[in-house]
Design a protein around this motif. Structure first.
Motif, mmCIF file in Angstrom:
data_model
loop_
_atom_site.group_PDB
_atom_site.id
_atom_site.type_symbol
_atom_site.label_atom_id
_atom_site.label_comp_id
_atom_site.label_asym_id
_atom_site.label_seq_id
_atom_site.Cartn_x
_atom_site.Cartn_y
_atom_site.Cartn_z
ATOM 1 N N GLY A 126 0.821 -1.203 0.000
ATOM 2 C CA GLY A 126 0.000 0.000 0.000
ATOM 3 C C GLY A 126 0.854 1.252 0.000
ATOM 4 O O GLY A 126 2.005 1.232 0.446
ATOM 5 N N GLU A 129 -1.809 4.039 -4.012
ATOM 6 C CA GLU A 129 -3.143 3.855 -4.577
ATOM 7 C C GLU A 129 -3.854 5.160 -4.908
ATOM 8 O O GLU A 129 -4.629 5.232 -5.867
ATOM 9 N N ASN A 130 -3.608 6.237 -4.160
ATOM 10 C CA ASN A 130 -4.266 7.523 -4.450
ATOM 11 C C ASN A 130 -3.795 8.127 -5.768
ATOM 12 O O ASN A 130 -4.441 9.024 -6.317
ATOM 13 N N TRP A 212 0.664 0.679 7.028
ATOM 14 C CA TRP A 212 -0.045 1.490 6.035
ATOM 15 C C TRP A 212 -1.274 2.150 6.644
ATOM 16 O O TRP A 212 -2.028 1.525 7.390
ATOM 17 N N GLN A 213 -1.449 3.414 6.329
ATOM 18 C CA GLN A 213 -2.644 4.149 6.731
ATOM 19 C C GLN A 213 -3.270 4.775 5.488
ATOM 20 O O GLN A 213 -2.570 5.397 4.689
ATOM 21 N N PRO A 214 -4.571 4.628 5.285
ATOM 22 C CA PRO A 214 -5.198 5.215 4.099
ATOM 23 C C PRO A 214 -5.179 6.734 4.152
ATOM 24 O O PRO A 214 -5.304 7.330 5.216
ATOM 25 N N LEU A 216 -7.316 9.680 3.218
ATOM 26 C CA LEU A 216 -8.735 9.826 2.881
ATOM 27 C C LEU A 216 -9.249 11.257 3.005
ATOM 28 O O LEU A 216 -10.434 11.498 2.803
ATOM 29 N N THR A 234 -9.454 -0.704 2.165
ATOM 30 C CA THR A 234 -8.134 -1.253 1.883
ATOM 31 C C THR A 234 -7.486 -0.439 0.768
ATOM 32 O O THR A 234 -8.143 0.388 0.116
ATOM 33 N N SER A 235 -6.195 -0.668 0.533
ATOM 34 C CA SER A 235 -5.522 0.033 -0.561
ATOM 35 C C SER A 235 -6.165 -0.324 -1.898
ATOM 36 O O SER A 235 -6.255 0.524 -2.794
ATOM 37 N N ILE A 238 -9.355 1.781 -2.275
ATOM 38 C CA ILE A 238 -9.032 3.166 -2.626
ATOM 39 C C ILE A 238 -8.580 3.252 -4.075
ATOM 40 O O ILE A 238 -8.964 4.176 -4.802
#
Length: 361
Positions: A126, A129-130, A212-214, A216, A234-235, A238
């Protein structure tokens, strides 16, 4: 890639003697996502790091001006290119190293950016992903310090491998010396300390966190959480959300020629922002970590009535005013004329001078 649209003339003697893949009079229309017409007098395909050294040592190309071309997603071609075009095609994605804090993933400069993001998600790493579905290549990403949906490349870069275009020497630059800023880096500048035109990026290494931290904190991702009821995505989720959001509002360059977001979102002081809000209370704006305010350039362009308007074959995309598109047979000069008209219009209403993201060549 439309191979039928490109009719380069190979130079077998040079290629055989130097080990380089050299082409002459290359139609660059298939090599820029705007689909603008231009010709490169000489194009060299860089498929391994050693190819850069071969260019440096080349009798004709060594001292010649050079133009580095990745995926062509961040350029507006207004004329033929006389400089030697280095078409970056270095492949490869691999897990290079495991550290206590994360994983070091290395990718070649010629890898499509989205392919890298998809690979990391599929492998369970992760962190990128963004940044899904951003056009272009890995090698071009640090130049612009690409960013989207609350994340910037600088948040994940460990180091960048470059080759000096004078000495041919390879150097690994830690992220701390790359001078990353909003859509900016040391690779964009030609002055003292700048590396534009002086070096070429060959590989990029990313540090993806084990814990890992999303990310958001972005309105459209918050809407996705509300729609789906998923509060701890989850990654992969996202990644899927970002792809869906981008596909809904941005044109596919394979269908409609474009270079993505054409203008940077301007940064202003809180005082400037309050002045603009006093005149336009609805303006979209975001508070940055450093106290500056980011204004939504697309909102300002739309407020000035530009959505859907055109100059020749160049137009403002109907679904997103921040994107300029090629409606068919646009030329670079038409894109530039349209962009300048938009700049003047926004400046006249808001007192803000918009800065283009793509390089105007």
């Amino acid at each position: 890639m439309d191979e039928t649209a490109r009719t380069p003339e190979k130079t077998p003697l040079q290629a055989a003697s130097t080990g380089l893949s050299i082409e002459s009079d290359v139609n660059l229309k298939p090599f820029n996502t705007f689909g603008l017409p231009a010709t490169a007098r000489r194009l060299v395909r860089i498929r391994e790091v050693a190819d850069v050294r071969r260019v440096v040592d080349h009798a004709e190309f060594g001292r010649a001006p050079k133009f580095v071309l990745g995926g062509g997603s961040n350029i507006v071609l207004t004329q033929d290119v006389e400089a030697v075009v280095l078409k970056m095609e270095i492949p490869g994605i691999r897990l290079l190293e495991e550290r206590a804090t994360g994983w070091i993933i290395e990718a070649g400069a010629g890898v499509a950016w989205h392919d890298l993001v998809r690979w990391t998600v599929e492998q369970g790493f992760g962190g990128l992903e963004n940044l899904a579905l951003i056009p272009g290549t890995v090698g071009a990403a640090p130049v612009q310090n690409i960013g989207a949906y609350g994340l910037e490349l600088q948040d994940r870069v460990d180091s960048v491998e470059v080759v000096d275009l004078v000495s041919g020497r390879a150097v690994v630059l830690p992220a701390s010396v790359c001078k990353f800023g909003y859509r900016d880096s040391v690779f964009k500048h030609t002055g003292f300390g700048g590396l534009a035109g002086k070096s070429v990026i060959t590989r990029v290494r990313f540090l993806l966190p084990k814990i890992w931290q999303p990310v958001l904190g972005y309105l459209e991702l918050e809407r996705k959480m509300a729609e789906t009821g998923i509060t701890a995505p989850t990654s992969r989720q996202i990644f899927d959300w970002v792809c869906a959001i981008r596909r809904a509002k941005l044109p596919d360059p394979a269908v409609i020629g474009n270079a993505g977001s054409f203008f940077k979102n301007p940064l202003v002081t809180p005082e400037q922002c309050r002045d603009i809000i006093g005149r336009d209370p609805a303006i979209v704006h975001y508070l940055m970590d450093d106290g500056q305010i980011k204004l939504a350039a697309g909102w300002m362009i739309d407020a000035c009535g530009w959505k859907g308007k055109a100059v020749g074959g160049a137009a403002v995309y109907e679904k997103q005013a921040l994107v300029l598109v090629n409606r068919g047979e646009a030329r670079g000069a038409e894109v530039v004329t349209l962009a300048r008209a938009i700049q003047e219009s926004v400046y006249g209403r808001f007192g803000i001078r918009l800065e283009p993201e793509p390089v105007l060549l």
